[in-house]
Design a protein around this motif. Sequence first.
Motif, PDB file in Angstrom:
ATOM      1  N   VAL A 185      17.158   5.440 -12.271  1.00 17.16           N
ATOM      2  CA  VAL A 185      16.688   5.285 -10.892  1.00 17.16           C
ATOM      3  C   VAL A 185      15.426   4.435 -10.929  1.00 17.16           C
ATOM      4  O   VAL A 185      14.554   4.633 -11.790  1.00 17.16           O
ATOM      5  CB  VAL A 185      16.353   6.655 -10.252  1.00 17.16           C
ATOM      6  N   ARG A 186      15.340   3.480 -10.020  1.00 19.59           N
ATOM      7  CA  ARG A 186      14.146   2.637  -9.938  1.00 19.59           C
ATOM      8  C   ARG A 186      13.588   2.682  -8.520  1.00 19.59           C
ATOM      9  O   ARG A 186      14.347   2.807  -7.554  1.00 19.59           O
ATOM     10  CB  ARG A 186      14.480   1.195 -10.290  1.00 19.59           C
ATOM     11  N   ALA A 187      12.291   2.552  -8.415  1.00 21.05           N
ATOM     12  CA  ALA A 187      11.657   2.447  -7.091  1.00 21.05           C
ATOM     13  C   ALA A 187      10.764   1.216  -7.102  1.00 21.05           C
ATOM     14  O   ALA A 187       9.829   1.114  -7.908  1.00 21.05           O
ATOM     15  CB  ALA A 187      10.851   3.702  -6.800  1.00 21.05           C
ATOM     16  N   ALA A 188      11.103   0.269  -6.223  1.00 21.91           N
ATOM     17  CA  ALA A 188      10.335  -0.978  -6.120  1.00 21.91           C
ATOM     18  C   ALA A 188       9.373  -0.875  -4.936  1.00 21.91           C
ATOM     19  O   ALA A 188       9.680  -0.218  -3.941  1.00 21.91           O
ATOM     20  CB  ALA A 188      11.299  -2.142  -5.911  1.00 21.91           C
ATOM     21  N   GLY A 189       8.202  -1.501  -5.083  1.00 27.78           N
ATOM     22  CA  GLY A 189       7.243  -1.545  -3.969  1.00 27.78           C
ATOM     23  C   GLY A 189       6.331  -0.328  -3.895  1.00 27.78           C
ATOM     24  O   GLY A 189       5.655  -0.116  -2.872  1.00 27.78           O
ATOM     25  N   VAL A 190       6.310   0.477  -4.955  1.00 30.58           N
ATOM     26  CA  VAL A 190       5.455   1.682  -4.957  1.00 30.58           C
ATOM     27  C   VAL A 190       3.985   1.250  -5.156  1.00 30.58           C
ATOM     28  O   VAL A 190       3.687   0.516  -6.104  1.00 30.58           O
ATOM     29  CB  VAL A 190       5.878   2.658  -6.086  1.00 30.58           C
ATOM     30  N   PRO A 191       3.078   1.669  -4.290  1.00 34.91           N
ATOM     31  CA  PRO A 191       1.682   1.251  -4.473  1.00 34.91           C
ATOM     32  C   PRO A 191       1.041   1.916  -5.685  1.00 34.91           C
ATOM     33  O   PRO A 191       1.514   2.961  -6.154  1.00 34.91           O
ATOM     34  CB  PRO A 191       1.004   1.744  -3.187  1.00 34.91           C
ATOM     35  N   VAL A 192      -0.035   1.321  -6.163  1.00 39.18           N
ATOM     36  CA  VAL A 192      -0.837   1.943  -7.231  1.00 39.18           C
ATOM     37  C   VAL A 192      -1.439   3.233  -6.669  1.00 39.18           C
ATOM     38  O   VAL A 192      -1.850   3.268  -5.506  1.00 39.18           O
ATOM     39  CB  VAL A 192      -2.022   1.014  -7.612  1.00 39.18           C
ATOM     40  N   GLY A 193      -1.452   4.297  -7.472  1.00 38.00           N
ATOM     41  CA  GLY A 193      -2.259   5.458  -7.078  1.00 38.00           C
ATOM     42  C   GLY A 193      -1.519   6.678  -6.590  1.00 38.00           C
ATOM     43  O   GLY A 193      -2.154   7.626  -6.126  1.00 38.00           O
ATOM     44  N   LEU A 194      -0.183   6.720  -6.716  1.00 40.16           N
ATOM     45  CA  LEU A 194       0.525   7.963  -6.370  1.00 40.16           C
ATOM     46  C   LEU A 194       0.490   8.891  -7.579  1.00 40.16           C
ATOM     47  O   LEU A 194       0.707   8.451  -8.705  1.00 40.16           O
ATOM     48  CB  LEU A 194       1.972   7.694  -5.966  1.00 40.16           C
ATOM     49  N   GLY A 195       0.246  10.170  -7.351  1.00 39.91           N
ATOM     50  CA  GLY A 195       0.071  11.113  -8.459  1.00 39.91           C
ATOM     51  C   GLY A 195      -1.376  11.071  -8.913  1.00 39.91           C
ATOM     52  O   GLY A 195      -2.223  10.432  -8.274  1.00 39.91           O
ATOM     53  N   SER A 196      -1.673  11.754 -10.002  1.00 37.97           N
ATOM     54  CA  SER A 196      -3.056  11.733 -10.499  1.00 37.97           C
ATOM     55  C   SER A 196      -3.126  12.225 -11.940  1.00 37.97           C
ATOM     56  O   SER A 196      -2.274  12.997 -12.397  1.00 37.97           O
ATOM     57  CB  SER A 196      -3.931  12.632  -9.627  1.00 37.97           C
ATOM     58  N   HIS A 197      -4.202  11.794 -12.632  1.00 39.03           N
ATOM     59  CA  HIS A 197      -4.418  12.250 -14.011  1.00 39.03           C
ATOM     60  C   HIS A 197      -5.207  13.562 -14.051  1.00 39.03           C
ATOM     61  O   HIS A 197      -5.338  14.157 -15.102  1.00 39.03           O
ATOM     62  CB  HIS A 197      -5.205  11.187 -14.790  1.00 39.03           C
ATOM     63  N   VAL A 198      -5.720  14.035 -12.892  1.00 41.36           N
ATOM     64  CA  VAL A 198      -6.733  15.098 -12.958  1.00 41.36           C
ATOM     65  C   VAL A 198      -6.173  16.507 -13.183  1.00 41.36           C
ATOM     66  O   VAL A 198      -6.890  17.374 -13.666  1.00 41.36           O
ATOM     67  CB  VAL A 198      -7.672  15.099 -11.714  1.00 41.36           C
ATOM     68  N   HIS A 199      -4.919  16.750 -12.832  1.00 42.60           N
ATOM     69  CA  HIS A 199      -4.319  18.070 -13.066  1.00 42.60           C
ATOM     70  C   HIS A 199      -2.878  17.911 -13.526  1.00 42.60           C
ATOM     71  O   HIS A 199      -2.170  17.008 -13.065  1.00 42.60           O
ATOM     72  CB  HIS A 199      -4.319  18.920 -11.789  1.00 42.60           C
TER      73      HIS A 199
END
Length: 389
Positions: free
Chosen positions: A221-235
């Motif tokens: 599955v691929r998703a094109a056009g996803v902006p930078v910054g969804l999700g996070s490294h903090v938890h």
Amino acid sequence: MLKFLTSGESHGRGLVSVLEDFPAKVPVDVSFINADLKRRMGGYGRGARMKIESDQIEIFAGVRHGYTLGSPIAFIVHNRDWVNWSDIMSVEPNPEAAEKRKVTRPRPGHADLVGGLKYQFDDMRNILERSSARETTSRVAVGAFCKLLLRELGIHVYSHIVSIKDVHIGPKQLEEVSLDAVSRIEASEMRCSDPSLDEEMKQAVDEAIEKGETIGGTFEVRAAGVPVGLGSHVHWDRKLDGRLAQAVMSINAIKAVEVGSGLESDPYGSEFHDEIFYKQETHEFYRKTNHAGGIEGGTSNGEEIIVRGIVKPIPTLRKPLMSVDFVSKEPFEAQYERSDTCIVPAAGVVGEAMVSIVLLQAVQEKFGGDTLQEIQDNLGNYRRLTQEM
Ligand SMILES: Cc1cc2nc3c(=O)[nH]c(=O)nc-3n(C[C@H](O)[C@H](O)[C@H](O)COP(=O)(O)O)c2cc1C
């Protein structure tokens, strides 16, 4: 943030779904949702059930004059086959009918035995009716709602088949896969982007049918056009790759999930990692390779999201496996319920739905908004801020 609930048995009256916290003012194209349901029913190697059903959603609430209201969306997909099962699946007690299709010989690889023990039913029909992948119909419809919103943000989710049994797409063909290949993929009964492999994959299915066997494979599955910054490294539980992996792993018959080139352990680090470049004209960072599958540190990096689901050979076999009768404890050949042979192309469509659901949740988490316009404005503002950095 979007939540959803599905309810329904495989041979029950129908499949009911409720979506909560779906933003208002999203245009609803019912034919788009039904087209995804049709895609889930297709693929070479499906069984007789999919020839009986003709899945369509009937929306009960949450949509008015073609737009979402922001209130809970409720819809049903009717099971056409229910007319043949109404006494067996009766809501009112009907012991004689229940006895007719009682299942006491659990099928290995299904939820039959563990479900029977856990919920203490000696008739495992009470388990298999819900554990059946018929439930994924609801998820595909929910995912299609999410796709309708995501595409308004320029995010497009698609999928293709990487392998069926030992027939694999080559590295060159894989490189050529992009959103532009969608019409080619959808024209193929195996949903493979390389038309020259279509026949070979179908042959693998035919051989399995002949032998009374089943076969698995891999979808991407691929998703094109996803902006930078969804999700996070903090938890740990905000990491986008972890959330996608859980969602894709929850699909029936998926036994492994790969993000980007995650299963490739051969390359050196210098070959594996995607070097970073900068485009002056658009003020954007980019990479020339995408081994990370569009996610670094649990956060989308602006490249295509790439997630693979590895599908086991489905467990209902005409060539039966040994099992033990739940009541008599005698060894028996497992019960055969009408079944598919290869479901990898269909599983890819379910994979798109699960990825779309997770991406919409991550979009809502980052950009908030009760309406489509608010989300679009917040995303536009954020894009401007990142370009100014
Ligand atoms: C779209 C789809 C259709 C499926 N159809 C069948 C089927 O006809 N027969 C079968 O044995 N398994 C089928 N499966 C797989 C079973 O539902 C799955 O093996 C079972 O739920 C247990 O899987 P798990 O151990 O991975 O959860 C299908 C899966 C999907 C995604």
